[in-house]
Design an enzyme around this catalytic site. Structure first.
Site, short mmCIF file in Angstrom:
data_model
loop_
_atom_site.label_atom_id
_atom_site.label_comp_id
_atom_site.label_asym_id
_atom_site.label_seq_id
_atom_site.Cartn_x
_atom_site.Cartn_y
_atom_site.Cartn_z
N HIS A 96 -0.64 -2.48 -4.47
CA HIS A 96 -0.13 -2.72 -5.54
C HIS A 96 -0.11 -2.14 -6.79
O HIS A 96 -0.05 -3.29 -7.57
CB HIS A 96 -1.02 -4.54 -5.88
N GLN A 104 6.39 -9.83 3.48
CA GLN A 104 5.65 -9.71 3.93
C GLN A 104 4.55 -11.26 3.97
O GLN A 104 4.78 -12.17 2.75
CB GLN A 104 4.41 -8.49 2.86
N ARG A 116 1.23 -1.41 -0.19
CA ARG A 116 0.10 -0.12 -0.29
C ARG A 116 1.28 1.47 -0.24
O ARG A 116 1.58 0.95 0.42
CB ARG A 116 -0.84 -0.06 0.78
N HIS A 162 3.57 -12.75 -5.70
CA HIS A 162 2.15 -12.62 -4.65
C HIS A 162 1.45 -14.37 -4.59
O HIS A 162 0.74 -13.78 -4.31
CB HIS A 162 1.24 -11.74 -5.05
N GLU A 176 6.20 -12.71 0.39
CA GLU A 176 6.06 -11.90 -0.82
C GLU A 176 7.47 -11.17 -0.29
O GLU A 176 7.82 -10.24 0.59
CB GLU A 176 5.04 -10.41 -0.76
N ASP A 228 -0.77 -10.37 8.87
CA ASP A 228 -1.10 -9.20 7.55
C ASP A 228 0.03 -8.87 7.83
O ASP A 228 -0.50 -7.27 7.70
CB ASP A 228 -2.04 -9.04 7.21
N TYR A 241 0.65 -17.70 -3.43
CA TYR A 241 0.31 -18.56 -1.80
C TYR A 241 0.10 -19.84 -1.80
O TYR A 241 0.45 -20.37 -2.89
CB TYR A 241 -1.88 -17.90 -2.14
#
Length: 311
Positions: free
Chosen positions: A87, A250, A62, A156, A277, A213, A158
């Site tokens: 992003h 992240q 952000r 990114h 990340e 997060d 997962y």
């Protein structure tokens, strides 16, 4: 779909988002499973989590109030949510089609982002090269600009090392003794806080257990390869070490996923995967105490990440 292989791993990619769609890795008994979570069809990506597996940019994370100052001038960006930019804006690298060329064990994606794209100054040319070598997947970024700008790129993906089920049962060790606390808009407050005696202390291996997060500030120098974390699924024995040249990582536990989102093998249940990340600090352009994200003409942005698999 673009497929590449090594003698141990197999991966597939899409030009839409320069996206890692799947990676097949063996467990302790040699059985293969796809350890990347997310959708395989573009329509499902757009309707669900368009960031899953993709390259995020121009700026991962952000940026507060969708603006920053550079060389004394305020730069206004295209906001994404709540007046902030996430992003890289509404039309970002994740929902754009990249050019691709591939060999048996590597694929290179390129994209041109024109001056003013989502508010960012400068023509930006980006290359992202994924390679497989034995048990390792690597990703090399390069970016060049025509005007002073800011850049922060990552993948990114997962991950679920079991291939299914809750990822909160995974064990993880994170090589960081500081993290970035967040405000109520999930933006860094500017504080770089110690993890000691907090729920963010993963310096010793333990189960994830609950949602996260947050950005973790890694040991070692920026620009030098270092381990960011080691993750393990107890049920299969699969392990994944993430190494990076960046200064932070992240860590996100798919808190917003739900049964309404379609994945490759069924619904994308909440907490069924972990996003890891490697990147610079989010909102770095608005915090002078954070590592710089500025890229100038004549310079080359470089960032390498490695995912090392084992049992």
């Amino acid at each position: 779909m673009i497929e590449i292989k090594s003698d141990k791993l197999k991966a597939s990619f899409l030009p839409f988002g320069a996206r890692l769609v799947s990676l097949w890795a063996p467990d302790r008994n040699g059985r293969l499973a796809d350890v990347v979570a997310g959708a395989a069809e573009e329509a499902d990506m757009l309707a669900g989590d368009v960031y899953a597996g993709a390259v995020t940019g121009r700026f991962a994370g952000r940026i507060s109030k969708a603006r920053f100052f550079l060389d004394g001038r305020e730069i206004g960006l295209t906001p994404t949510t709540n007046g902030d930019q996430l992003h890289g804006g509404p039309v970002n690298f994740c929902n754009s089609v990249w050019q691709a060329r591939s060999s048996d064990s590597a694929v290179t994606f390129t994209i041109h982002s024109p001056d003013g794209d989502q508010g960012f100054p400068g023509d930006l040319d980006v290359t992202a090269t994924y390679s497989l070598d034995g048990n390792n997947l690597s990703l090399d970024f390069e970016a060049r600009t025509s005007k002073p700008t800011v850049v922060n790129l990552t993948n990114h993906a997962y991950w679920n090392l079991a291939g299914e089920g809750s990822a909160l049962d995974h064990e993880i060790e994170i090589d960081a003794d500081h993290y970035l606390p967040l405000n109520d808009r999930l933006l860094p407050t500017g504080e770089i806080a110690p993890v000691g005696d907090t729920r963010w202390d993963f310096r010793r291996k333990r189960k994830v257990t609950e949602p996260y997060d947050n950005t973790f500030c890694l040991y070692g120098k920026r620009g030098e390869m270092k381990r960011a974390c080691r993750m393990r699924d107890p049920s299969s024995g699969r392990t994944m070490e993430v190494h990076t040249t960046e200064c932070s990582m992240q860590f996100y536990t798919a808190n917003h996923w739900s049964e309404a989102m379609k994945g490759k093998y069924g619904p994308l249940f909440q907490h069924c995967s972990l996003a890891i990340e490697p990147q610079n600090f989010p909102d770095a352009p608005n915090h002078p105490n954070f590592p710089s994200s500025v890229l100038r003409p004549g310079e080359v942005y470089r960032h390498r990440s490695e995912w090392r698999f084992g049992v």
